[in-house]
Design a protein around this motif. Sequence first.
Motif, short mmCIF file in Angstrom:
data_model
loop_
_atom_site.label_atom_id
_atom_site.label_comp_id
_atom_site.label_asym_id
_atom_site.label_seq_id
_atom_site.Cartn_x
_atom_site.Cartn_y
_atom_site.Cartn_z
N ASP A 170 0.80 -1.19 0.16
CA ASP A 170 0.00 0.12 -0.14
C ASP A 170 0.57 1.13 -0.10
OD1 ASP A 170 0.82 -0.26 2.46
OD2 ASP A 170 -1.13 -0.16 3.56
N VAL A 171 2.06 1.21 -0.36
CA VAL A 171 3.09 2.39 -0.21
C VAL A 171 2.67 3.09 -1.58
CG1 VAL A 171 5.40 3.02 -0.05
CG2 VAL A 171 4.59 1.00 1.14
N THR A 172 3.06 4.24 -1.75
CA THR A 172 2.73 5.04 -2.83
C THR A 172 3.94 6.02 -3.15
OG1 THR A 172 1.58 7.09 -2.03
CG2 THR A 172 0.32 5.27 -2.59
N ALA B 210 6.47 0.74 -3.64
CA ALA B 210 5.73 1.58 -4.40
C ALA B 210 5.42 1.60 -5.54
CB ALA B 210 6.20 3.25 -4.06
N VAL B 211 6.30 1.20 -6.46
CA VAL B 211 6.44 0.78 -7.85
C VAL B 211 5.50 -0.44 -8.08
CG1 VAL B 211 8.39 -0.50 -8.44
CG2 VAL B 211 7.65 1.10 -10.00
N ALA B 212 5.58 -1.49 -7.15
CA ALA B 212 4.56 -2.57 -7.45
C ALA B 212 3.21 -1.99 -7.19
CB ALA B 212 4.89 -3.61 -6.43
N LYS C 183 15.19 1.85 -0.54
CA LYS C 183 15.20 0.89 -1.27
C LYS C 183 13.81 -0.03 -1.57
CE LYS C 183 19.35 -0.32 -0.31
NZ LYS C 183 19.50 0.65 0.70
N THR C 184 13.64 -0.45 -0.18
CA THR C 184 12.46 -1.27 0.10
C THR C 184 11.19 -0.48 -0.20
OG1 THR C 184 13.75 -2.67 1.46
CG2 THR C 184 11.18 -2.90 1.53
N LEU C 185 11.19 0.75 0.20
CA LEU C 185 9.95 1.53 0.01
C LEU C 185 9.64 1.82 -1.23
CD1 LEU C 185 8.38 2.98 2.40
CD2 LEU C 185 9.72 5.19 1.82
N LEU C 186 10.78 2.06 -2.09
CA LEU C 186 10.68 2.38 -3.61
C LEU C 186 10.14 1.23 -4.38
CD1 LEU C 186 10.95 4.36 -6.08
CD2 LEU C 186 13.38 3.55 -5.83
#
Length: 267
Positions: free
Chosen positions: A13-15, A70-72, A64-67
Amino acid sequence: PQYSEPKEVRRADVTYDDIGGLGNAVEQVREMVELPLRHPELFQRLGIDPPKGVILHGPPGTGKTLLAKAVANESEANFFSIAGPEIMGSQYGESEKRLREIFEEAGKKAPSIIFIDEIDSIAPKRDETRGEVERRIVAQLLTLMDGLEPRQNVVVIAATNRVDAIDEALRRPGRFDREIVIGVPDEPGRRAQLAIHTRGMPLAEDVDLDALAKSTYGYVGADMSALAREAAMDAVRRVLPQINLREGIPSEVLAGMRVCRQDFDNA
Ligand code: ATP
């Protein structure tokens, strides 16, 4: 059910709005990963293969994990996560089997992103301390990467903070052949991260986020997040004396809560 079911986070659910201070890394990842996942027809039309593997390279805690999450999410792709050190199985062949299962599952559920964190720990260079297990994992990973069809809509994103410690064979064309640097944020970057991590907080008027961004040279995203959380916890500790923990918290106490400059200074 299988005991080694792949760890899958469907629709993380990260954007992109949760990411600050990464400069054009977000644009790069969108072009390399989101665009081909969303519009494979563009690449087919031009007769070029989109990247199968992208390496995110940078110090710990930079996002890095966040990105990758987010892209997923923003590509509406399924997200499969592999933590390098965790996949090292104790039984013979176990790690390779888990890798195969994850790639297979990701293929079935495409569009998918497979995220391999700390890839240097499972695929170190030959001259680094490398044992039999690592050698077999590298071989398996190479086979799986080579087996990915461009049309399959699966992209593998690997993260590392030691890009030159990774087996060179993995970085050849058609494998992890793109690299995006995720750097330590500058002052405006830290300011953006502070805005993200305080956006849900009632801030007192004396809080100066610009000054905080200035005084936190060397902090990465994870540090900025911790700073905001610690400040908020300090605000909680300040109201504790007014609270009877066995009872509900009076609404005027809740409404009056603020995170102050002092709380950030203590954090
Ligand atoms: P590691 O190399 O240790 O795995 P990482 O680069 O993958 O680190 P993350 O796990 O993505 O770092 O970051 C940890 C947490 O720190 C995130 O969940 C987020 O709260 C915060 N954070 C890190 N980088 C950023 C950023 N660029 N913008 C906003 N928040 C960030």
